[in-house]
Design an enzyme around this catalytic site. Structure first.
Site, PDB file in Angstrom:
ATOM      1  N   TYR A  97       0.815  -1.211   0.000  1.00 44.04           N
ATOM      2  CA  TYR A  97       0.000   0.000   0.000  1.00 44.04           C
ATOM      3  C   TYR A  97       0.851   1.266   0.000  1.00 44.04           C
ATOM      4  O   TYR A  97       0.327   2.359   0.184  1.00 44.04           O
ATOM      5  CB  TYR A  97      -0.943   0.006   1.213  1.00 44.04           C
ATOM      6  N   ASP A 122      -1.081 -19.013   2.839  1.00 40.05           N
ATOM      7  CA  ASP A 122      -1.988 -19.882   2.072  1.00 40.05           C
ATOM      8  C   ASP A 122      -2.506 -21.022   2.952  1.00 40.05           C
ATOM      9  O   ASP A 122      -3.703 -21.318   2.984  1.00 40.05           O
ATOM     10  CB  ASP A 122      -1.341 -20.404   0.775  1.00 40.05           C
TER      11      ASP A 122
END
Ligand code: NAD
Length: 338
Positions: free
Chosen positions: A126, A207
């Protein structure tokens, strides 16, 4: 009761509908407050401001220290820089805190879900540093600094200690991003080892972490992660407890704090009067605790728990299986305040 001054940013899309509901609940509960209503997002442009984040809005938050905010639009792939990212970076609101728990009366696939996501809010992907190297090849820079990784880790462990939480799990991808996520892990481990060895600590590659979350979220307590992972995992976790209509949030810095729901502007339902205001009302409860209005916070929490426990389809919004609109739900909640 001391009188508070709170900046209210209605926002875009469903923002004005749900923030108005939250304001009605806070006023009805008896909060002594002067609201300073200021725009941000596309609505700031509509109101004639030159910028999506007007200086006046930014300065009001800096001055009054606390804001309640509706969601704001961010254009995809072009246009202005996200107002949320600007606010978090300019005001150094480095910790996003998002409690995710089962609510009474809301039946979901899992029970005993009670976790808190602590998201680093100022850097990672970001940073907004993107370049076109040559036509057809672009890069986005993922920034990790020792200062920010240490700061968010210390915040998470301190939060866990104060809230009597037992365990922090860091989600990461340091097997691939060895430097940036590696630094995040190093900082978290150091804070754990040197300052909070009493809190249980573990790490999961993100994950596998996501798979474990959807298999059994009740095994998690506090989740700590960098910016992008925190964004994605927040929505995933919202889905485990009833959706975006029921997950609140706060953005905390050393000087100010902004309270807002995890959800966005929901353009598909904006203006229809059917948005669930509960997430921003729950964010308001977090805000009340932050400004030391714990009694009022408990009063509002009891009221929405009571509405949810009743489970009357005439008072629950559509996302929770009912047929009520924003206003009917809010009226039912206000009727339960005592
Ligand atoms: P969204 O959260 O707005 O909507 C996702 C889905 O959830 C939609 O189907 C929507 O109808 C539903 N939903 C969301 N909030 C709800 C509520 N309170 N009650 C009932 N249903 C609700 O996500 P999106 O569609 O990906 O994003 C729309 C816009 O919001 C984008 O411009 C995005 O950048 C912005 N956004 C802003 C914030 C923020 O200001 N904090 C956060 C996320 C997204």
């Amino acid at each position: 009761m001391a009188k508070h001054t709170i900046v209210l940013i209605p926002g875009d899309g469903i923002g004005p509908e749900v923030s108005n509901a939250a304001r009605r609940v806070l006023d009805s509960a008896g909060l002594s407050v002067d609201w300073v209503v200021l725009p941000a997002g596309a609505s700031a442009l509509d109101q004639g401001f030159e910028n999506v984040l007007p200086q006046k809005t930014l300065e009001a938050i800096q001055h009054h220290k606390v804001a309640l905010k509706g969601p704001v639009t961010t254009p995809v792939g072009k246009g202005f820089k996200s107002v949320n990212v600007q606010l978090r970076q300019k005001l150094n609101l480095y910790a996003a805190i998002r409690p995710v728990r089962n609510l009474p009366g809301i039946k979901t696939r899992f029970e005993n879900v009670d976790m808190v996501i602590v998201r680093e809010n100022t850097e990672g992907l970001y940073s907004g540093i993107e370049n076109e190297i040559v036509p057809g090849v672009v890069t986005s820079l993922k920034v990790a600094s020792q200062a920010a990784c240490t700061r968010i880790s210390r915040y998470a462990f301190r939060y866990a200690t104060r809230r009597h939480r037992q365990k922090i799990t860091v989600f990461h991808k340091a097997n691939i991003m060895k430097l940036s996520d590696g630094l995040f892990l190093d900082c978290a481990r150091k804070i754990h080892d040197e300052e909070y060895p009493n809190i249980e600590y573990d790490e999961l590659i993100i994950d596998a972490g996501c798979m474990k979350l959807v298999q059994d979220p009740s095994r998690f307590d506090v989740l700590l992660m960098e910016n992008l992972y925190g964004d994605l995992v927040s929505d995933l976790c919202a889905g485990l407890v009833g959706g975006l209509g029921v997950v609140p949030g706060s953005n905390i810095g050393d000087d100010c704090a902004i309270f807002e729901a995890v959800h966005g502007t929901a353009p598909d339902i904006a203006g229809k009067g059917i948005a669930n205001p509960l997430a921003i009302i729950m964010s308001s409860v977090m805000m009340l605790n932050h400004i030391h209005e714990e009694t009022l916070a408990a009063k509002i929490k009891h009221a929405y728990d009571a509405v949810l426990t009743d489970g009357d389809p005439k008072t629950l919004t559509k996302d929770l299986g009912g047929g009520a609109g924003t206003e009917q739900f809010t009226n039912a909640l206000i009727a339960k305040l005592k």
